[in-house]
Design a protein around this motif. Structure first.
Motif, PDB file in Angstrom:
ATOM      1  N   GLY A 168     -19.421   3.711 -57.377  1.00 28.30           N
ATOM      2  CA  GLY A 168     -19.753   2.485 -58.093  1.00 28.30           C
ATOM      3  C   GLY A 168     -19.572   1.247 -57.240  1.00 28.30           C
ATOM      4  N   PHE A 169     -18.576   1.263 -56.360  1.00 22.87           N
ATOM      5  CA  PHE A 169     -18.332   0.149 -55.444  1.00 22.87           C
ATOM      6  C   PHE A 169     -19.519  -0.024 -54.491  1.00 22.87           C
ATOM      7  CE2 PHE A 169     -16.276  -1.745 -51.664  1.00 22.87           C
ATOM      8  CZ  PHE A 169     -15.710  -2.866 -52.256  1.00 22.87           C
ATOM      9  N   LEU A 170     -20.014   1.086 -53.967  1.00 21.18           N
ATOM     10  CA  LEU A 170     -21.174   1.040 -53.066  1.00 21.18           C
ATOM     11  C   LEU A 170     -22.428   0.577 -53.811  1.00 21.18           C
ATOM     12  CD1 LEU A 170     -20.646   4.364 -51.070  1.00 21.18           C
ATOM     13  CD2 LEU A 170     -20.160   2.030 -50.306  1.00 21.18           C
ATOM     14  N   LEU A 171     -22.600   1.043 -55.046  1.00 25.82           N
ATOM     15  CA  LEU A 171     -23.766   0.655 -55.830  1.00 25.82           C
ATOM     16  C   LEU A 171     -23.737  -0.829 -56.174  1.00 25.82           C
ATOM     17  CD1 LEU A 171     -24.059   3.690 -58.285  1.00 25.82           C
ATOM     18  CD2 LEU A 171     -25.461   3.205 -56.278  1.00 25.82           C
ATOM     19  N   PHE A 172     -22.539  -1.379 -56.346  1.00 23.14           N
ATOM     20  CA  PHE A 172     -22.410  -2.801 -56.646  1.00 23.14           C
ATOM     21  C   PHE A 172     -22.949  -3.646 -55.489  1.00 23.14           C
ATOM     22  CE2 PHE A 172     -19.935  -6.735 -56.182  1.00 23.14           C
ATOM     23  CZ  PHE A 172     -20.255  -7.365 -57.366  1.00 23.14           C
ATOM     24  N   PHE A 173     -22.594  -3.277 -54.263  1.00 25.50           N
ATOM     25  CA  PHE A 173     -23.074  -4.017 -53.106  1.00 25.50           C
ATOM     26  C   PHE A 173     -24.562  -3.771 -52.857  1.00 25.50           C
ATOM     27  CE2 PHE A 173     -18.550  -4.228 -52.144  1.00 25.50           C
ATOM     28  CZ  PHE A 173     -18.435  -5.561 -51.750  1.00 25.50           C
ATOM     29  N   PRO A 178     -31.745  -8.022 -51.879  1.00 28.01           N
ATOM     30  CA  PRO A 178     -32.993  -8.513 -52.469  1.00 28.01           C
ATOM     31  C   PRO A 178     -34.035  -7.408 -52.563  1.00 28.01           C
ATOM     32  CG  PRO A 178     -32.804  -9.210 -50.179  1.00 28.01           C
ATOM     33  CD  PRO A 178     -31.499  -8.573 -50.535  1.00 28.01           C
ATOM     34  N   GLY A 179     -35.012  -7.612 -53.404  1.00 30.14           N
ATOM     35  CA  GLY A 179     -36.086  -6.631 -53.533  1.00 30.14           C
ATOM     36  C   GLY A 179     -35.713  -5.480 -54.439  1.00 30.14           C
ATOM     37  N   PHE A 180     -35.635  -4.282 -53.852  1.00 25.93           N
ATOM     38  CA  PHE A 180     -35.418  -3.070 -54.637  1.00 25.93           C
ATOM     39  C   PHE A 180     -33.932  -2.732 -54.799  1.00 25.93           C
ATOM     40  CE2 PHE A 180     -39.714  -2.560 -52.925  1.00 25.93           C
ATOM     41  CZ  PHE A 180     -40.412  -2.241 -54.081  1.00 25.93           C
ATOM     42  N   GLY A 181     -33.039  -3.629 -54.429  1.00 26.46           N
ATOM     43  CA  GLY A 181     -31.612  -3.350 -54.509  1.00 26.46           C
ATOM     44  C   GLY A 181     -31.158  -2.987 -55.911  1.00 26.46           C
ATOM     45  N   ALA A 186     -29.536   1.007 -59.928  1.00 21.46           N
ATOM     46  CA  ALA A 186     -29.668   1.622 -61.251  1.00 21.46           C
ATOM     47  C   ALA A 186     -29.923   3.120 -61.137  1.00 21.46           C
ATOM     48  CB  ALA A 186     -30.799   0.944 -62.029  1.00 21.46           C
ATOM     49  N   MET A 187     -30.777   3.511 -60.179  1.00 19.94           N
ATOM     50  CA  MET A 187     -31.066   4.931 -59.974  1.00 19.94           C
ATOM     51  C   MET A 187     -29.815   5.669 -59.495  1.00 19.94           C
ATOM     52  SD  MET A 187     -34.820   4.655 -58.165  1.00 19.94           S
ATOM     53  CE  MET A 187     -34.835   6.401 -57.774  1.00 19.94           C
ATOM     54  N   GLY A 188     -29.061   5.034 -58.600  1.00 22.10           N
ATOM     55  CA  GLY A 188     -27.815   5.634 -58.133  1.00 22.10           C
ATOM     56  C   GLY A 188     -26.804   5.782 -59.252  1.00 22.10           C
TER      57      GLY A 188
END
Length: 279
Positions: A168-173, A178-181, A186-188
């Protein structure tokens, strides 16, 4: 050809929670093992719906309104001939509320699973044993004692929490890119939630063999894409308010049927001796 039509096992994986209906039909005595868990789910759901869901819905409304306001300010600086984008903002706001609402339902159902599976463990464990006996004719249990069971249960929950926090920490960053982040984040998040769901619903059968946490994760990978199909349908079933009170026991039972068919009978589980040595 059948493998292709079923998505190489993906659709078959989705069927396992519903296969429990057939087992109950032929072995109606097993229904008694899900009565208490359903009652526990009802009590837990009251607290989650009154507290978390209502609070979360207010947060999602504020978040949606903030996004819409920022987009409105952005449109003010655009040429007048682009004024038609106002309608796009209205549609976007509607879609955001739907998306955030679905995410909130999944999170609420996810927490219901976490508490419900732990509190209903004695009944789910017995149901799992009976299902494995029906499927394989025998039940393999490695006894580690009462305190050993408690310690392993605590360690399992701690490791799940560490996995959730670290990923979750990695997904937050990733979300701030920008763009598809945001889309990738969300997919992760959905992949992470699906993995935890599989761990919870497979655990009744896997824990009897005292597999390590890493080995339990490995069983999900070995059974792909069927395990992905199983997690997708379970996420759907636990996200439906009130219906999830009944479907969670079916997901637990379906998880044992899945492990028996896709892992145990195919010899894909680590041997009991290896599991004990690697702990």
């Amino acid at each position: 050809m059948l493998q292709i039509l079923t998505g190489f096992g993906f659709l078959s994986g989705m069927s396992y929670p519903f296969r429990l209906l057939g087992v109950f039909k032929s072995h109606p005595r097993l229904i008694s093992y899900i009565i208490v868990p359903i009652l526990l789910n009802f009590v837990i759901a009251i607290f989650l719906d009154v507290g978390l869901f209502l609070f979360g819905w207010e947060v999602t409304q504020v978040l949606t309104d903030t996004i819409i306001q920022r987009l409105d300010l952005f449109l003010l600086n655009l040429p007048q001939w682009l004024g038609g984008l106002d309608y796009l903002i209205i549609v976007l706001g509607f879609l955001l509320r739907i998306i955030f609402g679905i995410i909130l339902l999944i999170l609420t159902g996810f927490l219901l699973v976490q508490f419900g599976v732990i509190l209903g463990a004695p009944w789910y464990g017995k149901l799992s044993e009976e299902l494995e006996k029906i499927k394989t004719g025998d039940v393999k249990v490695i006894d580690v004692g009462f305190f050993g069971d408690i310690w392993r249960a605590i360690l399992f929950e701690v490791k799940k929490l560490v996995l959730i926090i670290s990923i979750g920490f990695l997904l937050f960053f990733l979300n701030v890119l920008p763009g598809f982040g945001t889309l990738l984040s969300a997919m992760g998040g959905m992949l992470l939630t699906g993995t935890i769901i599989c761990l919870d619903f497979f655990d009744a059968a896997l824990e009897r063999r005292r597999l390590t946490f890493r080995e339990k994760l490995g069983t999900i990978q070995k059974s792909l894409p069927a395990s992905a199909g199983f997690s997708v349908v379970c996420l759907f079933l636990i996200a439906i308010p009130f219906v999830n009170l009944l479907t969670i026991p079916f997901c637990v039972g379906g998880g044992t049927l899945f492990v028996c068919d896709r892992l145990l009978l195919k010899g894909l589980l680590p041997s009991d001796n290896q599991s004990l040595i690697s702990q």
